[in-house]
Design a protein around this motif. Structure first.
Motif, PDB file in Angstrom:
ATOM      1  N   UNK A   1       0.865  -1.171   0.000  1.00 25.76           N
ATOM      2  CA  UNK A   1       0.000   0.000   0.000  1.00 25.76           C
ATOM      3  C   UNK A   1       0.900   1.219   0.000  1.00 25.76           C
ATOM      4  N   UNK A   2       0.714   2.079  -0.985  1.00 27.83           N
ATOM      5  CA  UNK A   2       1.479   3.316  -1.115  1.00 27.83           C
ATOM      6  C   UNK A   2       0.578   4.455  -0.651  1.00 27.83           C
ATOM      7  N   UNK A   3       0.913   5.078   0.477  1.00 23.62           N
ATOM      8  CA  UNK A   3       0.107   6.154   1.049  1.00 23.62           C
ATOM      9  C   UNK A   3       0.816   7.484   0.861  1.00 23.62           C
ATOM     10  N   UNK A   4       0.066   8.448   0.395  1.00 20.53           N
ATOM     11  CA  UNK A   4       0.574   9.818   0.255  1.00 20.53           C
ATOM     12  C   UNK A   4      -0.386  10.723   1.017  1.00 20.53           C
TER      13      UNK A   4
ATOM     14  N   UNK B   1      -0.353  13.795   1.842  1.00 21.12           N
ATOM     15  CA  UNK B   1      -0.539  15.145   1.344  1.00 21.12           C
ATOM     16  C   UNK B   1      -1.418  15.227   0.113  1.00 21.12           C
ATOM     17  N   UNK B   2      -1.754  14.101  -0.498  1.00 26.24           N
ATOM     18  CA  UNK B   2      -2.572  14.100  -1.716  1.00 26.24           C
ATOM     19  C   UNK B   2      -4.035  14.329  -1.349  1.00 26.24           C
ATOM     20  N   UNK B   3      -4.675  15.191  -2.093  1.00 23.93           N
ATOM     21  CA  UNK B   3      -6.101  15.447  -1.896  1.00 23.93           C
ATOM     22  C   UNK B   3      -6.743  15.638  -3.266  1.00 23.93           C
ATOM     23  N   UNK B   4      -7.889  16.254  -3.311  1.00 22.14           N
ATOM     24  CA  UNK B   4      -8.598  16.427  -4.574  1.00 22.14           C
ATOM     25  C   UNK B   4      -7.914  17.350  -5.559  1.00 22.14           C
ATOM     26  N   UNK B   5      -6.988  18.192  -5.087  1.00 20.90           N
ATOM     27  CA  UNK B   5      -6.340  19.145  -5.986  1.00 20.90           C
ATOM     28  C   UNK B   5      -5.080  18.581  -6.642  1.00 20.90           C
ATOM     29  N   UNK B   6      -4.625  17.396  -6.236  1.00 18.82           N
ATOM     30  CA  UNK B   6      -3.432  16.798  -6.828  1.00 18.82           C
ATOM     31  C   UNK B   6      -3.833  15.691  -7.792  1.00 18.82           C
ATOM     32  N   UNK B   7      -2.912  15.327  -8.662  1.00 21.23           N
ATOM     33  CA  UNK B   7      -3.212  14.277  -9.639  1.00 21.23           C
ATOM     34  C   UNK B   7      -3.023  12.883  -9.058  1.00 21.23           C
ATOM     35  N   UNK B   8      -2.268  12.746  -7.954  1.00 19.58           N
ATOM     36  CA  UNK B   8      -2.017  11.446  -7.342  1.00 19.58           C
ATOM     37  C   UNK B   8      -3.153  11.048  -6.407  1.00 19.58           C
ATOM     38  N   UNK B   9      -3.400   9.775  -6.341  1.00 16.57           N
ATOM     39  CA  UNK B   9      -4.373   9.240  -5.410  1.00 16.57           C
ATOM     40  C   UNK B   9      -3.750   9.186  -4.018  1.00 16.57           C
ATOM     41  N   UNK B  10      -4.525   9.401  -2.960  1.00 17.94           N
ATOM     42  CA  UNK B  10      -3.939   9.341  -1.622  1.00 17.94           C
ATOM     43  C   UNK B  10      -3.489   7.935  -1.210  1.00 17.94           C
ATOM     44  N   UNK B  11      -4.042   6.897  -1.836  1.00 20.83           N
ATOM     45  CA  UNK B  11      -3.639   5.535  -1.519  1.00 20.83           C
ATOM     46  C   UNK B  11      -3.700   4.682  -2.788  1.00 20.83           C
ATOM     47  N   UNK B  12      -2.674   3.845  -2.952  1.00 21.44           N
ATOM     48  CA  UNK B  12      -2.629   2.925  -4.096  1.00 21.44           C
ATOM     49  C   UNK B  12      -2.276   1.533  -3.584  1.00 21.44           C
ATOM     50  N   UNK B  13      -2.943   0.523  -4.106  1.00 19.72           N
ATOM     51  CA  UNK B  13      -2.710  -0.854  -3.709  1.00 19.72           C
ATOM     52  C   UNK B  13      -1.989  -1.565  -4.835  1.00 19.72           C
ATOM     53  N   UNK B  14      -0.897  -2.252  -4.495  1.00 26.36           N
ATOM     54  CA  UNK B  14      -0.106  -2.995  -5.477  1.00 26.36           C
ATOM     55  C   UNK B  14      -0.070  -4.460  -5.058  1.00 26.36           C
ATOM     56  N   UNK B  15      -0.059  -5.339  -6.049  1.00 27.70           N
ATOM     57  CA  UNK B  15       0.078  -6.776  -5.788  1.00 27.70           C
ATOM     58  C   UNK B  15       1.310  -7.254  -6.534  1.00 27.70           C
ATOM     59  N   UNK B  16       2.259  -7.800  -5.803  1.00 29.17           N
ATOM     60  CA  UNK B  16       3.532  -8.268  -6.339  1.00 29.17           C
ATOM     61  C   UNK B  16       4.260  -7.168  -7.109  1.00 29.17           C
ATOM     62  N   UNK B  17       4.184  -5.941  -6.603  1.00 31.20           N
ATOM     63  CA  UNK B  17       4.915  -4.824  -7.181  1.00 31.20           C
ATOM     64  C   UNK B  17       4.279  -4.166  -8.389  1.00 31.20           C
ATOM     65  N   UNK B  18       3.103  -4.619  -8.807  1.00 31.18           N
ATOM     66  CA  UNK B  18       2.429  -4.031  -9.980  1.00 31.18           C
ATOM     67  C   UNK B  18       1.042  -3.608  -9.590  1.00 31.18           C
TER      68      UNK B  18
END
Length: 72
Positions: free
Chosen positions: A50-53, A55-72
């Motif tokens: 789980x990649x958590x950021x 500082x990310x909110x609705x005004x940024x292009x990145x999602x506040x959380x991303x889930x990866x399985x086996x690095x992808x």
């Protein structure tokens, strides 16, 4: 009623992945990013990250959380 509406709203925000790999964690990202990983035993033995950021909110292009399985 409210919990059903909230759950539907949360599920509508989920987007499918694009197949990009997990970016490497850099030392200078110590206060702006967190990466958590767990190895789950089972029939396929996958590793989930789980990649958590925070500082990310609705005004940024990145999602506040991303889930990866086996690095992808």
């Amino acid at each position: 009623m409210f919990t059903t509406y909230r759950r539907r709203w949360q599920l509508s925000r989920v987007r499918p992945g694009d197949g990009s790999p997990l970016p490497p964690f850099r030392l200078w990202q110590l206060f702006t990013r967190s990466v958590f990983a767990v190895d789950l035993p089972g029939h396929d033995g996958g590793r989930f990250e789980v990649d958590l950021r925070p500082g990310a909110d609705g005004s940024t292009s990145r999602s506040p959380a991303s889930l990866y399985r086996n690095g992808v």
